[in-house]
Design a protein around this motif. Structure first.
Motif, PDB file in Angstrom:
ATOM      1  N   SER A 508       0.830  -1.215   0.000  1.00 59.57           N
ATOM      2  CA  SER A 508       0.000   0.000   0.000  1.00 59.57           C
ATOM      3  C   SER A 508       0.861   1.260   0.000  1.00 59.57           C
ATOM      4  O   SER A 508       0.572   2.217  -0.725  1.00 59.57           O
ATOM      5  N   GLU A 509       1.931   1.278   0.813  1.00 57.75           N
ATOM      6  CA  GLU A 509       2.831   2.434   0.829  1.00 57.75           C
ATOM      7  C   GLU A 509       3.493   2.637  -0.531  1.00 57.75           C
ATOM      8  O   GLU A 509       3.605   3.756  -1.025  1.00 57.75           O
ATOM      9  N   ASN A 510       3.931   1.526  -1.126  1.00 57.63           N
ATOM     10  CA  ASN A 510       4.642   1.614  -2.397  1.00 57.63           C
ATOM     11  C   ASN A 510       3.749   2.183  -3.497  1.00 57.63           C
ATOM     12  O   ASN A 510       4.177   3.005  -4.312  1.00 57.63           O
ATOM     13  N   LYS A 511       2.481   1.755  -3.495  1.00 54.64           N
ATOM     14  CA  LYS A 511       1.554   2.243  -4.515  1.00 54.64           C
ATOM     15  C   LYS A 511       1.216   3.700  -4.301  1.00 54.64           C
ATOM     16  O   LYS A 511       1.066   4.473  -5.254  1.00 54.64           O
ATOM     17  N   SER A 512       1.070   4.117  -3.045  1.00 46.35           N
ATOM     18  CA  SER A 512       0.723   5.508  -2.779  1.00 46.35           C
ATOM     19  C   SER A 512       1.875   6.450  -3.098  1.00 46.35           C
ATOM     20  O   SER A 512       1.673   7.583  -3.520  1.00 46.35           O
ATOM     21  N   LYS A 513       3.107   5.965  -2.901  1.00 50.50           N
ATOM     22  CA  LYS A 513       4.265   6.814  -3.163  1.00 50.50           C
ATOM     23  C   LYS A 513       4.453   7.038  -4.655  1.00 50.50           C
ATOM     24  O   LYS A 513       4.706   8.152  -5.116  1.00 50.50           O
ATOM     25  N   ASN A 514       4.323   5.932  -5.396  1.00 48.35           N
ATOM     26  CA  ASN A 514       4.499   5.986  -6.859  1.00 48.35           C
ATOM     27  C   ASN A 514       5.801   6.712  -7.185  1.00 48.35           C
ATOM     28  O   ASN A 514       6.851   6.362  -6.684  1.00 48.35           O
ATOM     29  N   ALA A 515       5.762   7.752  -8.003  1.00 51.13           N
ATOM     30  CA  ALA A 515       6.991   8.471  -8.381  1.00 51.13           C
ATOM     31  C   ALA A 515       6.979   9.898  -7.841  1.00 51.13           C
ATOM     32  O   ALA A 515       7.582  10.809  -8.418  1.00 51.13           O
ATOM     33  N   LYS A 516       6.288  10.097  -6.698  1.00 48.02           N
ATOM     34  CA  LYS A 516       6.218  11.449  -6.123  1.00 48.02           C
ATOM     35  C   LYS A 516       7.601  11.891  -5.646  1.00 48.02           C
ATOM     36  O   LYS A 516       8.353  11.096  -5.078  1.00 48.02           O
ATOM     37  N   PRO A 517       7.933  13.157  -5.812  1.00 52.34           N
ATOM     38  CA  PRO A 517       9.194  13.664  -5.246  1.00 52.34           C
ATOM     39  C   PRO A 517       9.218  13.392  -3.741  1.00 52.34           C
ATOM     40  O   PRO A 517       8.200  13.545  -3.045  1.00 52.34           O
ATOM     41  N   PHE A 518      10.364  13.019  -3.242  1.00 50.74           N
ATOM     42  CA  PHE A 518      10.449  12.576  -1.850  1.00 50.74           C
ATOM     43  C   PHE A 518      10.062  13.678  -0.864  1.00 50.74           C
ATOM     44  O   PHE A 518       9.370  13.420   0.130  1.00 50.74           O
ATOM     45  N   ASP A 519      10.482  14.914  -1.116  1.00 48.34           N
ATOM     46  CA  ASP A 519      10.199  15.977  -0.152  1.00 48.34           C
ATOM     47  C   ASP A 519       8.705  16.227   0.009  1.00 48.34           C
ATOM     48  O   ASP A 519       8.216  16.469   1.123  1.00 48.34           O
ATOM     49  N   SER A 520       7.949  16.121  -1.074  1.00 51.63           N
ATOM     50  CA  SER A 520       6.504  16.334  -0.970  1.00 51.63           C
ATOM     51  C   SER A 520       5.794  15.110  -0.367  1.00 51.63           C
ATOM     52  O   SER A 520       4.845  15.253   0.408  1.00 51.63           O
ATOM     53  N   TRP A 521       6.266  13.918  -0.699  1.00 55.08           N
ATOM     54  CA  TRP A 521       5.632  12.700  -0.168  1.00 55.08           C
ATOM     55  C   TRP A 521       5.880  12.554   1.330  1.00 55.08           C
ATOM     56  O   TRP A 521       5.006  12.117   2.084  1.00 55.08           O
ATOM     57  N   LEU A 522       7.075  12.964   1.779  1.00 57.84           N
ATOM     58  CA  LEU A 522       7.462  12.807   3.181  1.00 57.84           C
ATOM     59  C   LEU A 522       6.552  13.602   4.123  1.00 57.84           C
ATOM     60  O   LEU A 522       6.323  13.194   5.269  1.00 57.84           O
TER      61      LEU A 522
END
Length: 567
Positions: A508-522
């Motif tokens: 679930s985490e992997n799918k939600s993260k997808n290719a989002k920039p790390f700073d915005s996803w964090l």
């Protein structure tokens, strides 16, 4: 031994399946379509295809030996031979000691089919292009164009003339003229030169299959099994390599009293390969496991180990051996060990030996002591794999582990095993430096990342390797578009795909993260996310500070791996 000749047609039509079979000591069929095509090219060219060795057994002795049918319709998904029914065979029989790969290939080509996977599953038969002209430009290519193809399926290439003839149809004719007449209607669309070539080609095919006595074989008539086994081993040291596990399997098949060893071992190998996400264990692993788990038996593959007494001992403990091996695979599959990262499979044998003494509920137990014990098995396997302990002198190491595990009852003896093997239960600076340089998706990457999550619940959970800073951002064109110079791009490229930029996320985490920039996803992560994944504290997690992130995370990962312990 007497020497004889016969034609391919007589061998295939009059002997195979009637009075000629395979002994249990033979391996299974392993040739690919290209090898069969090359064999028929050699036959058409009149090249020798080597002699064959048949073992003649008197009719009254025929049931003293387990025999198998030759494969006619080969299926890569179901490659096993069927046991032959000799009840209606009222004559002496012959078992092929040398040449089964070639004879099976001829049988498939002339009477059957070959099912294999190439982009999709295909059931094919052997065809010959009657209009093929090799020319003189490519002396390395085959002289004739044989090809396994699906029936009625035209080839895409049209830059050479084609008239495909199913090779097995040549068995239908007793006269070359009849064979040529059978293709006359198909020749109407071609000019006289092409017709002449096709008639000549089919006449040649008829001759090499139905007329020429190009099958040369010897007959061995001894009733002495050990002598026959010795002949078999000597004649099978060339070509497809004969493994000692093949000899053990073959010998066991002949010497087990109640069970059919070949069927038992093949079925069990297929069974364990279906556990979890799937594995690719071979008979070699199963037979080594049987020898290791049968007390007081030598582990080494030596002919002196294959005594009747030893093999019967393996048979007596076979059910126990199967349960132990299967349970070890079930356990490690629940901890994320896959066919890819289980790089030294014999590491499972001490685990199987330990599990042999556990009750049936151990694998699913939620008892704190059992859970800790299983976690230590996981950590010990990771350590063994990453340190490459079973990379050499494997038999000696397995022998030394046997008595250690035998004494263990209440817990898996990881400390004692490490002491016996003289390996440190920690990783030194050089080992850690090497580990942190491994890349995404390699055979060791998942194992290394597993070290970073000592308190994680691994059982039956799927975790994915994930780039913390998405890999899409590190494409050279994307980095240049952001204004980075070549020196910075080179530094980014050198470490973005390493362990230093990787983490393990659940589905679930992997799918939600997808290719989002790390700073915005964090920003949307829970309070413990950074501690859980060893993310360093920084004021800015944008891509501009990626090299700072890598430097600080390396220090965190080094500290974590140094603290890795077996409890």
């Amino acid at each position: 031994m007497a020497y004889f000749n016969t034609t391919i047609k007589d061998l295939i039509s009059e002997r195979i399946g009637r009075n000629t079979f395979l002994p249990a000591i033979q391996r299974e069929y392993v040739w690919n379509p290209a090898q069969v095509e090359k064999l028929f090219d050699s036959i058409m060219c009149g090249y020798p295809i080597s002699s064959f060795l048949f073992w003649k057994i008197r009719e009254e002795k025929k049931k003293d030996w387990t025999s198998y049918e030759f494969i006619k319709d080969f299926d890569q998904e179901k490659p096993h031979n069927k046991e032959a029914n000799l009840d209606g065979v009222n004559q002496d029989i012959y078992l092929v000691l040398d040449g089964q790969q070639r004879i099976t290939s001829i049988n498939i080509a002339l009477r059957g089919s070959y099912r294999f996977f190439y982009r999709k599953w295909r059931t094919t038969r052997l065809y010959l292009n009657l209009l093929w002209d090799k020319g003189d430009d490519n002396p390395e290519e085959m002289t004739y164009q044989f090809l396994f193809k699906e029936d009625e399926t035209p080839l895409q290439r049209t830059d050479y003339p084609q008239l495909w003839y199913r090779v097995g149809d040549i068995l239908n004719y007793d006269d070359a003229e009849d064979a040529k007449d059978s293709i006359e209607n198909q020749l109407n669309a071609f000019d006289e030169e092409a017709k002449k070539k096709a008639r000549k080609m089919i006449s040649k095919l008829f001759s090499v299959v139905n007329v020429s006595q190009n099958i040369n074989y010897y007959e061995e008539k001894s009733d002495d099994y050990d002598k026959v086994l010795e002949i078999f081993i000597r004649t099978n040291t060339g070509g497809q390599k004969l493994e000692y596990s093949d000899i053990l399997l073959s010998t066991a098949t002949a010497k087990w009293r109640n069970l059919n060893a070949r069927e038992e071992i093949n079925e069990f190998t297929d069974e364990i390969n279906k556990i979890g996400t799937g594995y690719n264990f071979g008979k070699d692993f199963v037979m080594k496991g049987a020898m290791y788990l049968t007390e007081n038996l030598p582990i080494q593959y030596k002919l002196s180990s294959f005594t009747k007494k030893n093999l019967e001992c393996i048979e007596d403990h076979w059910d126990e051996t199967k349960d132990a091996i299967a349970n070890s695979i079930k356990l490690v599959s629940r901890y994320g060990f896959t066919d890819k990262n289980l790089v030294a499979r014999l590491v499972l044998l001490p685990v199987a030996q330990y599990l042999r003494g556990k009750n049936k509920g151990y694998l699913t137990s939620s008892n704190l002591k059992d859970v800790e014990d299983q976690n230590n098995i996981q950590k010990w396997i990771i350590m063994m794999l990453l340190k490459g302990v079973l990379g050499s002198a494997t038999d000696n190491k397995l022998n030394s582990m046997r008595p250690v595990v035998k004494l263990a009852t209440d817990y898996f003896p990881y400390v004692e095993l490490c002491r016996e093997l003289k390996i440190e239960m920690t990783f030194n600076d050089m080992e850690i430096e090497n580990m942190l340089n491994y890349s995404y998706g390699t055979k060791y990457s998942y194992l290394i990342l597993s070290l970073l999550y000592p308190g994680r619940d691994w059982k039956d959970k799927k975790y994915n390797e994930d780039h913390i800073y998405p890999q899409n951002e590190f494409k050279i064109k994307n980095l240049r578009a952001k204004g980075y110079d070549d020196a910075t791009i080179e530094k980014y490229q050198a470490c973005y795909n390493s362990i230093l930029n990787l983490e393990l996320l659940d589905d679930s985490e992997n799918k939600s993260k997808n290719a989002k920039p790390f700073d915005s996803w964090l920003k949307d992560r829970d309070a413990n996310f950074k501690e859980r994944h060893h993310i360093p504290e920084m004021n800015d997690y944008s891509l501009d500070y990626f090299l700072d992130f890598i430097k600080k995370r390396k220090a965190l990962l080094t500290k974590q791996i140094k603290e890795f312990i077996l409890q």
